[in-house]
Design a protein around this motif. Structure first.
Motif, PDB file in Angstrom:
ATOM      1  N   SER A   3       0.840  -1.194   0.000  1.00  0.00           N
ATOM      2  CA  SER A   3       0.000   0.000   0.000  1.00  0.00           C
ATOM      3  C   SER A   3       0.878   1.247   0.000  1.00  0.00           C
ATOM      4  CB  SER A   3      -0.896   0.012   1.243  1.00  0.00           C
ATOM      5  OG  SER A   3      -1.573   1.236   1.360  1.00  0.00           O
ATOM      6  N   SER A  13     -10.617  -0.179   2.561  1.00  0.00           N
ATOM      7  CA  SER A  13      -9.740  -0.479   1.432  1.00  0.00           C
ATOM      8  C   SER A  13      -8.893   0.733   1.078  1.00  0.00           C
ATOM      9  CB  SER A  13     -10.561  -0.895   0.213  1.00  0.00           C
ATOM     10  OG  SER A  13     -11.289   0.224  -0.290  1.00  0.00           O
ATOM     11  N   GLU A  14      -7.816   0.478   0.359  1.00  0.00           N
ATOM     12  CA  GLU A  14      -6.973   1.579  -0.078  1.00  0.00           C
ATOM     13  C   GLU A  14      -7.746   2.533  -0.983  1.00  0.00           C
ATOM     14  OE1 GLU A  14      -2.975   2.179  -2.754  1.00  0.00           O
ATOM     15  OE2 GLU A  14      -2.912   0.623  -1.197  1.00  0.00           O
ATOM     16  N   GLN A  15      -8.608   1.998  -1.817  1.00  0.00           N
ATOM     17  CA  GLN A  15      -9.396   2.833  -2.718  1.00  0.00           C
ATOM     18  C   GLN A  15     -10.327   3.772  -1.923  1.00  0.00           C
ATOM     19  OE1 GLN A  15     -11.966   0.614  -5.353  1.00  0.00           O
ATOM     20  NE2 GLN A  15     -12.370   2.393  -6.671  1.00  0.00           N
ATOM     21  N   THR A  16     -10.970   3.228  -0.910  1.00  0.00           N
ATOM     22  CA  THR A  16     -11.853   4.049  -0.074  1.00  0.00           C
ATOM     23  C   THR A  16     -11.050   5.098   0.692  1.00  0.00           C
ATOM     24  OG1 THR A  16     -13.446   2.250   0.177  1.00  0.00           O
ATOM     25  CG2 THR A  16     -13.510   3.996   1.835  1.00  0.00           C
TER      26      THR A  16
END
Length: 514
Positions: A3, A13-16
């Protein structure tokens, strides 16, 4: 795949988190949203005997206004991001600036550092959370306001908001800090702004002079909790007395703690001695003037024989009782006669004033604290053993000599079992005593780190089983301490949390509350 963040909030999540960081940046600007490892390093290091990785944050946010905090909380609610708030981040020995759980975002309020009001006549202050004691001390001194602060030992770098919200104490007659708090502004999880007490009344001019307001008193639920973010904090200041006399009484046997407390209790209850008295063990005093390596070789705790030698070498007492008298010269003369007669009857204690001790550094340090001066000398404790490990063990005792002796003996026994030293003091309230023990160890030594964890866990287990509650603890042991107070209290805390913070975004795990 690695990450781009050093940690992520649990279940996010990384996207969130990317989306949340973009929203935070729109509110604060890119420079006030910290995600780079080198910029987060100051928030990660702890003094607890657990891996720092367990308390690694995902980001830090540098807010400067209430409006920014409201917008930040809206983002946290939207993405279910947990946020851990700090004021100055100097809660050393109790977790420092690191969050309770890995991945939480730290909301750093040190830039919210305006002194909003200091009233000379009514002797109160209203400050933002980032204001330090040093900053307020300088403000008062520059304006010659004639007011004293009550400060904890790491005075200069800590602040009144954070210290009081964690129920810290000081050493003047105003030493029970929350007792002298008066009025808070709190941003709730939904963004609402609550002013407690008289502050809820539009155009109130009594917010910092009358604590209670109307209806249930709410200020207490925002101490040692995660129910809101305090953005303004009012508290009372002590008018500078016309005269001040600090003194120390030195005793040479550990068993003398019984006599000390039995004499001191009525003097405190009756107000003859008005300040928070300290009864410091020799090993709590020693780091100011000595090195552990001069008295201990090899593993294990320091021996009683070595402690005796240290006491003799540096003209200490086994117990060193620090107190002061305040008021007019006439008041002090009368109370001094009462104090010296009370402590002089047995002939065990040696009563000394500033004139008697000269330039003794231990006395100078305590005298400064008892008049609210800035001082960082207590950090010498961390040099006693070295290695950066420290946890404050803080059980409460009745102000009875027998109880105090029992706590000291039990603590020494458990520490020695794990090869650690007793560095302790008692802070005498009127009817209670805060027993403050710095569990010092070498965090760079895995064996000592393990021993320190086991020792602290045993201290909490044994003391709670004997009815001694801990009033403050580091973030690695918050759940354990919360559990010792029973299921009903925990359920009430949980019910309040659910009502005030339904998404659980504010400092999950603080004081064991989720």
């Amino acid at each position: 795949m690695a990450s781009k963040y050093i940690a992520l909030p649990k279940g996010i999540s990384e996207q969130t988190f990317d989306a949340a960081v973009r929203d935070f940046s729109r509110v604060l600007g890119d420079e006030s949203v910290l995600t780079a490892p080198e910029r987060l390093a100051p928030y990660i290091k702890t003094m607890m005997p657990v891996p720092d990785s367990e308390h690694t944050l995902s980001a830090a946010l540098m807010a400067t206004t209430v409006e920014q905090i409201q917008k930040i909380l809206a983002i946290c609610n939207k993405y279910k991001i947990p946020i851990w708030t700090i004021s100055t981040g100097k809660n050393l020995g109790y977790g420092s600036a690191a969050p309770a759980e890995r991945g939480q975002v730290v909301l750093d309020l040190k830039r919210m550092n305006r002194i909003l009001e200091v009233d000379k006549d009514l002797a109160y202050a209203l400050v933002e959370p980032g204001v330090t004691y040093q900053q307020l001390y300088d403000y008062i001194k520059e304006r010659n306001l004639g007011l004293w602060l009550s400060v904890p030992a790491p005075s200069a770098i800590a602040g009144p908001t954070g210290n009081t919200l964690d129920r810290g104490v000081g050493y003047t007659p105003y030493g029970e800090h929350f007792l002298f708090a008066c009025g808070m502004e709190v941003v709730l999880a939904n963004g609402d702004v609550l002013r407690t007490g008289m502050g809820s009344l539009p155009n109130s001019n009594t917010w910092q002079v009358f604590k209670w307001g109307y209806g249930p008193y709410l200020d207490g639920i925002f101490t040692q909790s995660n129910y809101g973010i305090v953005t303004k904090f009012g508290f009372w200041l002590m008018p500078a007395p016309s005269a001040y006399r600090p003194f120390v009484i030195r005793y040479q046997n550990e068993e003398d703690i019984e006599e000390i407390v039995e004499i001191m209790r009525p003097l405190r209850i009756n107000g003859v001695i008005p300040n928070a008295v300290v009864i410091a063990h020799a090993l709590y005093e020693a780091p100011v003037i000595a090195r552990r390596s001069d008295y201990v070789t090899g593993p294990g705790s320091i021996s009683d024989v070595a402690v005796r030698k240290l006491v003799k070498d540096h003209n200490l007492g086994i117990w060193n009782v620090y107190a002061a008298l305040y008021g007019t010269e006439e008041q002090i003369a009368l109370n001094w006669k009462i104090v010296t007669q009370a402590f002089g009857k047995s002939g065990r204690g040696q009563i000394l004033t500033q004139q008697d001790v000269g330039d003794d550094p231990a006395f100078a340090y305590r005298a400064a604290l008892m008049r609210g001066d800035m001082n960082l000398q207590e950090f010498s404790l961390y040099n006693w053993r070295g290695g950066g490990g420290s946890m404050w063990f803080a059980p409460v005792s009745q102000a009875r000599g027998s109880e105090t002796l029992k706590q000291m003996s039990l603590t020494k026994q458990i520490l020695a079992k794990h090869g650690l030293d007793y560095s302790g003091e008692f802070i005498v309230g009127m009817r209670d005593m805060h027993h403050i023990v710095d569990v010092l160890y070498d965090k760079t030594d895995p064996a000592q780190e393990k021993a320190a964890y086991q020792c602290f866990d045993e201290l909490l287990t044994v003391f709670s089983a004997q009815g001694y509650g801990t009033y403050r603890v580091n973030s690695a042991f918050m759940d354990k301490v919360a559990s010792t107070y029973g299921p009903v209290q925990r359920q009430v805390h949980k019910t309040l949390k659910k009502a005030l913070d339904p998404n659980g975004i504010l400092a999950p795990g603080k004081s064991g509350i989720r």
